[in-house]
Design an enzyme around this catalytic site. Structure first.
Site, mmCIF file in Angstrom:
data_model
loop_
_atom_site.group_PDB
_atom_site.id
_atom_site.type_symbol
_atom_site.label_atom_id
_atom_site.label_comp_id
_atom_site.label_asym_id
_atom_site.label_seq_id
_atom_site.Cartn_x
_atom_site.Cartn_y
_atom_site.Cartn_z
ATOM 1 N N ALA A 48 0.790 -1.239 0.000
ATOM 2 C CA ALA A 48 0.000 0.000 0.000
ATOM 3 C C ALA A 48 0.818 1.284 0.000
ATOM 4 O O ALA A 48 0.253 2.368 -0.012
ATOM 5 C CB ALA A 48 -0.909 0.015 1.231
ATOM 6 N N PHE A 52 1.303 1.561 -7.604
ATOM 7 C CA PHE A 52 -0.116 1.290 -7.841
ATOM 8 C C PHE A 52 -0.882 1.011 -6.543
ATOM 9 O O PHE A 52 -2.071 1.323 -6.445
ATOM 10 C CB PHE A 52 -0.278 0.104 -8.793
ATOM 11 N N PHE A 73 6.234 -2.982 3.379
ATOM 12 C CA PHE A 73 7.532 -3.327 3.959
ATOM 13 C C PHE A 73 8.463 -2.143 3.737
ATOM 14 O O PHE A 73 9.034 -2.006 2.660
ATOM 15 C CB PHE A 73 8.072 -4.579 3.264
ATOM 16 N N ASP A 110 6.752 -8.172 6.630
ATOM 17 C CA ASP A 110 6.772 -9.058 5.468
ATOM 18 C C ASP A 110 5.395 -9.691 5.220
ATOM 19 O O ASP A 110 4.991 -10.611 5.936
ATOM 20 C CB ASP A 110 7.832 -10.139 5.698
ATOM 21 N N ALA A 111 4.732 -9.214 4.183
ATOM 22 C CA ALA A 111 3.378 -9.686 3.856
ATOM 23 C C ALA A 111 3.354 -11.172 3.503
ATOM 24 O O ALA A 111 2.296 -11.800 3.543
ATOM 25 C CB ALA A 111 2.809 -8.876 2.691
ATOM 26 N N ALA A 139 5.306 -5.880 -5.034
ATOM 27 C CA ALA A 139 6.405 -6.084 -5.980
ATOM 28 C C ALA A 139 7.645 -6.309 -5.139
ATOM 29 O O ALA A 139 8.051 -5.431 -4.386
ATOM 30 C CB ALA A 139 6.578 -4.872 -6.884
ATOM 31 N N TYR A 224 1.026 -7.046 -16.069
ATOM 32 C CA TYR A 224 1.539 -6.251 -17.181
ATOM 33 C C TYR A 224 1.710 -7.153 -18.404
ATOM 34 O O TYR A 224 2.019 -8.335 -18.267
ATOM 35 C CB TYR A 224 2.878 -5.588 -16.808
ATOM 36 N N TYR A 234 10.215 -9.492 -20.817
ATOM 37 C CA TYR A 234 9.131 -9.323 -19.853
ATOM 38 C C TYR A 234 8.084 -10.434 -19.971
ATOM 39 O O TYR A 234 8.134 -11.424 -19.259
ATOM 40 C CB TYR A 234 8.476 -7.916 -19.933
ATOM 41 N N VAL A 273 7.018 4.392 -14.333
ATOM 42 C CA VAL A 273 8.233 4.450 -13.530
ATOM 43 C C VAL A 273 7.866 4.186 -12.070
ATOM 44 O O VAL A 273 7.129 4.962 -11.469
ATOM 45 C CB VAL A 273 8.895 5.838 -13.639
HETATM 46 P P1 NAI Z 1 6.192 -0.665 -6.030
HETATM 47 O O1 NAI Z 1 7.597 -1.098 -5.853
HETATM 48 O O2 NAI Z 1 5.918 0.792 -6.181
HETATM 49 O O3 NAI Z 1 5.289 -1.153 -4.784
HETATM 50 C C1 NAI Z 1 5.526 -2.358 -4.137
HETATM 51 C C2 NAI Z 1 4.798 -2.397 -2.800
HETATM 52 O O4 NAI Z 1 4.994 -3.693 -2.213
HETATM 53 C C3 NAI Z 1 5.295 -1.393 -1.755
HETATM 54 O O5 NAI Z 1 4.195 -0.933 -1.003
HETATM 55 C C4 NAI Z 1 6.203 -2.245 -0.869
HETATM 56 O O6 NAI Z 1 6.353 -1.761 0.463
HETATM 57 C C5 NAI Z 1 5.456 -3.544 -0.878
HETATM 58 N N1 NAI Z 1 6.261 -4.713 -0.543
HETATM 59 C C6 NAI Z 1 7.316 -5.237 -1.218
HETATM 60 N N2 NAI Z 1 7.743 -6.364 -0.600
HETATM 61 C C7 NAI Z 1 6.926 -6.557 0.468
HETATM 62 C C8 NAI Z 1 6.841 -7.537 1.491
HETATM 63 N N3 NAI Z 1 7.668 -8.586 1.545
HETATM 64 N N4 NAI Z 1 5.882 -7.395 2.430
HETATM 65 C C9 NAI Z 1 5.028 -6.344 2.419
HETATM 66 N N5 NAI Z 1 5.047 -5.393 1.468
HETATM 67 C C10 NAI Z 1 5.990 -5.503 0.503
HETATM 68 O O7 NAI Z 1 5.629 -1.505 -7.239
HETATM 69 P P2 NAI Z 1 4.503 -1.267 -8.344
HETATM 70 O O8 NAI Z 1 5.161 -0.932 -9.616
HETATM 71 O O9 NAI Z 1 3.402 -0.413 -7.824
HETATM 72 O O10 NAI Z 1 3.982 -2.757 -8.515
HETATM 73 C C11 NAI Z 1 2.794 -3.253 -7.938
HETATM 74 C C12 NAI Z 1 2.207 -4.303 -8.869
HETATM 75 O O11 NAI Z 1 1.859 -3.677 -10.114
HETATM 76 C C13 NAI Z 1 3.185 -5.437 -9.225
HETATM 77 O O12 NAI Z 1 2.469 -6.636 -9.306
HETATM 78 C C14 NAI Z 1 3.678 -5.031 -10.606
HETATM 79 O O13 NAI Z 1 4.124 -6.123 -11.370
HETATM 80 C C15 NAI Z 1 2.407 -4.443 -11.173
HETATM 81 N N6 NAI Z 1 2.587 -3.589 -12.357
HETATM 82 C C16 NAI Z 1 3.578 -2.628 -12.422
HETATM 83 C C17 NAI Z 1 3.757 -1.888 -13.578
HETATM 84 C C18 NAI Z 1 4.827 -0.834 -13.678
HETATM 85 O O14 NAI Z 1 5.145 -0.417 -14.793
HETATM 86 N N7 NAI Z 1 5.372 -0.354 -12.585
HETATM 87 C C19 NAI Z 1 2.888 -2.076 -14.760
HETATM 88 C C20 NAI Z 1 1.826 -3.035 -14.554
HETATM 89 C C21 NAI Z 1 1.710 -3.784 -13.401
HETATM 90 NA NA NA Z 2 2.275 -0.920 -5.120
#
Ligand code: NAI
Ligand code: NA
Length: 395
Positions: A48, A52, A73, A110-111, A139, A224, A234, A273
């Protein structure tokens, strides 16, 4: 202290509390400007704090007036050492949510672990009774399996053959050839274990077994696809196998939710990004060309615009349109034929010399630094800031 960006490779080691706060305020204002969304009222967001997931939490709270629990995390601040950006984002979000009279609490840990799941379930039991929506937006490069203790590492590799193409170092603007060796050994399985759907299902099962899912419950995870340019590394690479698994898991979860009239969705989002995507080779070059084209066409979106549109026009619209494989598509503008044809042309022309003109390297760089609260408009970076910021509803 005065906090400046300090980068190492694809990461920034510092982050700015005021800049992160301003980013959150801007996202909240955007959601408020778009009007109310008749969405879920009790929402759990896993992942959160950034990207996204953060946008989903903001949209739920300020679009639909939802009570939210956020799991993430993040590294807390210490004297003289700033927190990770998701910490400051969550602090800013909760402050604003509480001020607006909205319930908002967070769990940092750790989720993937049983402990954090249990802590979250207990909090839902005590405070909300049930949830009607779970957003799954993790992610992570690693996952320790809660039952076996095995620590899996995900990799970003092609499958079957070596991948060779252009990439850019967005800090220096240098375009070069990268060559990535194909996956071997357990690479695919490991990546699926980290970024596939197993943990998503574990969360939903755990919530369901405790009776914490409301009638008509929905859950959504993000995927994605992207163009043929990035396909080898990818969607047809190791991470793509994990996304295949995640997407298949939506059907399994939907089946298990039938008694509740519930449903699990996957939404295919646009390339953006984020901390996660900056680490993937080739993607930054693709994004910098894509941004250029989409901005010229007036159809560029960030995380908050994407999630606002997802909620308003897809998830909570009268009908939820999906593709042949049951997925919601909000990558529709990215994947437009004219947009992709233009990006493919520019791709051929991209060199260190041409990229500043034909691509949006500046936009990439700004978005990257924005993730850490830097280069944000309206923030005075010469001002002394206190790095020690509390998240008011942290458990
Ligand atoms: P991000 O890196 O901004 O967010 C990741 C979130 O996961 C953060 O809140 C982080 O604290 C949390 N997190 C990571 N490891 C954790 C753990 N062990 N325990 C608890 N929380 C943990 O990543 P983003 O880009 O928002 O990615 C979210 C989803 O969206 C992923 O499934 C990604 O593949 C997908 N996505 C991303 C795209 C992009 O271009 N960035 C495009 C389409 C989908
Ligand atoms: Na996210």
């Amino acid at each position: 202290m005065i906090i400046e960006p300090r980068t190492r490779g694809f990461i920034c080691l510092t982050s700015h509390p005021k800049g992160c706060e301003q980013n959150v305020i801007d996202q909240i204002e955007y959601i408020k400007s778009k009007g109310a969304i008749d969405g879920a009222k009790k929402v759990l967001v896993i992942g959160a704090s950034t990207g996204f997931g953060l946008a989903s939490r903001i949209t739920s709270a300020f679009g639909s007036g939802a009570a939210t629990i956020g799991v993430f995390f993040e590294k807390p601040p210490a004297e003289g050492r700033p927190a990770s950006p998701g910490w400051y984002n969550s602090a800013a979000f909760e402050k604003k949510a509480h001020k607006a009279g909205l319930y908002a609490k967070s769990i940092n840990g750790d989720a993937f672990s049983n402990e954090i799941k249990k802590q979250t379930l207990d909090l839902i039991k005590a405070d909300l009774g049930q949830v009607d929506m779970v957003i799954y937006s993790l992610a992570s490069p690693v996952r320790t399996h809660p039952e076996t203790g095995v620590r899996y590492k995900s990799v970003l590799k092609p499958i079957g053959a070596k991948f060779q193409n252009k990439t850019v170092d967005f800090h220096t603007g240098v375009v070069s050839e990268v060559s990535i060796e194909p996956a071997q050994g357990d690479d695919i399985d490991n990546t699926v274990a980290v970024m596939g759907g197993e943990d998503w299902k574990m969360w939903i099962d755990a919530l369901k077994n405790e009776g914490l899912l409301a009638e008509g419950f929905t859950t959504i995870a993000y995927s994605y696809i992207g163009p043929s340019l990035t396909e080898a590394v990818y969607r047809k690479g190791t991470i793509g196998r994990a996304k295949d698994h995640l997407e298949a898991t939506a059907f399994t979860i939907s089946d298990s939710l039938k008694p509740l009239n519930g449903k699990a969705y996957v939404s295919v989002n646009k390339a953006l990004v984020t901390q996660a995507s900056s680490a993937i080779p080739v993607i930054p070059l693709y994004i910098s060309l894509l941004y250029k084209v989409m901005k010229e066409e007036g159809i560029h979106e960030g995380c908050i615009e994407q999630i606002q549109r997802l909620f308003q026009d897809r998830l909570y619209a009268d009908t939820t349109p999906t593709d042949d494989e049951g997925r919601i598509r909000i990558d529709d503008w990215e994947m437009r034929t004219d947009v992709q044809a233009r990006v493919a042309e520019l791709w051929k022309e991209a060199t260190t010399e041409t990229l500043p003109k034909i691509g949006d390297l500046k936009g990439y760089e700004k978005d990257f630094f924005n993730l850490f609260g830097f280069m944000v408009e309206g923030v005075d970076y010469d001002e002394d800031v206190n790095e020690i910021v509390e998240i008011p509803g942290l458990q």
